[in-house]
Design an enzyme around this catalytic site. Structure first.
Site, PDB file in Angstrom:
ATOM      1  N   ASN A  62       7.754   5.297  -7.681  1.00  0.00           N
ATOM      2  CA  ASN A  62       7.109   4.095  -7.946  1.00  0.00           C
ATOM      3  C   ASN A  62       7.298   4.006  -9.342  1.00  0.00           C
ATOM      4  OD1 ASN A  62       4.680   6.085  -8.629  1.00  0.00           O
ATOM      5  ND2 ASN A  62       5.044   5.941  -6.193  1.00  0.00           N
TER       6      ASN A  62
ATOM      7  N   GLU B 105       0.106   5.526  -5.294  1.00  0.00           N
ATOM      8  CA  GLU B 105       0.011   6.479  -6.570  1.00  0.00           C
ATOM      9  C   GLU B 105      -0.280   5.859  -7.850  1.00  0.00           C
ATOM     10  OE1 GLU B 105       2.527   9.965  -4.726  1.00  0.00           O
ATOM     11  OE2 GLU B 105       3.530   8.441  -5.535  1.00  0.00           O
TER      12      GLU B 105
END
Length: 299
Positions: free
Chosen positions: A37, A83
């Site tokens: 990410n 996350e």
């Protein structure tokens, strides 16, 4: 009054930059399938981020989400990454950080799985651009506890290995954050290859001190500039951050012991035998190497 931030959550060019970094981490094998990410802070309370459950190699600007600094989604058609709290924790405690890249580069992640600390005083680029790379303890990804594992290390590094998970790096923009990941994984690969050949050679004390002086001349900070009670190569600057026992080397020989003798102005003290003309020549030679490395990386 000038605005320190970019133009905001609807800036297509900024979203495209995130997509480009996503392609790089996918093409280099740093993020398989839906892994990894990326985030970019674009406002006092606004952060662009990649969505969950998407291959980072095939994103478009329309896929990019936006959240506030508490992780609440404020824009985007897809659900934000699970996350994101890790990214926001870093940004909250490091106001200078504008971008975060988390992924699973295979060679660095191998060190994460083995719990093997990254040796210092071995490679020029690592000493100049990174310094000590700590290993944050394991916690379940996506939880607040996971985000908090990096807290003890944030003030002294821009790159952290996540135990049994991957890496996270951060910087002034997405390319800067990504470059740190690339440098780290390349270094870990070199270490593995050198280990197969039989050994690694550490810098001498004189070489280490001269590299640190070069680092300071180039404008990069390092905890070793500010501490006297430390060892230049022993991975002990961040030892207090480990709640449990700090990782110890098993695959590589213990580094040599070079105490942090500093000048009164904060610069590392060179070896008494090193003359100033020789030092100037070395600084110029190493600077040329660093600039060449940057040019090749940018290409």
């Amino acid at each position: 009054m000038s605005n320190q931030w970019n133009s905001g959550i609807h800036d297509r060019e900024l979203k495209q930059q995130i997509c480009e970094i996503g392609r790089r981490i996918y093409q280099r094998g740093f993020a398989a399938a839906n892994d990894g990410n990326i985030s970019l802070r674009v406002g006092e309370n606004a952060v662009l981020c990649t969505p969950t459950m998407i291959c980072k190699g095939f994103m478009t600007p329309e896929d990019i989400c936006a959240v506030d600094m508490d992780g609440n989604q404020i824009a985007g058609q897809r659900k934000r990454t699970s996350e994101i709290l890790l990214h926001l924790t870093i940004m909250k405690h490091r106001p200078d950080v504008k971008a975060v890249v988390h992924c699973h580069p295979p060679h660095a992640t191998a060190f994460s799985i083995a719990g093997e600390p990254i040796p210092q005083c071995v490679l020029l680029e690592v000493e100049i651009f990174m310094g000590e790379v700590p290993i944050a303890p394991y916690a379940t990804p996506g939880t607040p506890e996971f985000a908090e594992t990096v807290l003890p290390f944030l003030k002294a590094t821009n790159t952290i290995i996540l135990k049994n998970h991957g890496t996270v790096s951060f910087g002034k923009d997405v390319q800067d954050a990504y470059w740190k990941t690339e440098i780290l994984d390349s270094y870990c690969r070199m270490l593995m290859l050198a280990r197969q050949l039989g050994r690694i050679d550490y810098f001498t004390e004189t070489e280490t001190r001269e590299l640190l002086e070069l680092k300071q001349r180039l404008g990069f900070d390092d905890p070793r500039f500010h501490l006297e009670d430390c060892d230049l190569c022993a991975n002990n600057l961040l030892r207090k951050g480990y709640q449990e026992k700090a990782p110890e080397p098993t695959a590589f020989p213990a580094p040599p012991s070079y105490p942090c003798r500093l000048r009164s102005n904060g610069q590392p003290a060179p070896d008494d035998a090193a003359s100033e003309p020789d030092l100037e020549q070395l600084v110029q030679a190493i600077t040329d190497q660093v600039m060449d490395a940057l040019t090749q990386s940018a290409g």
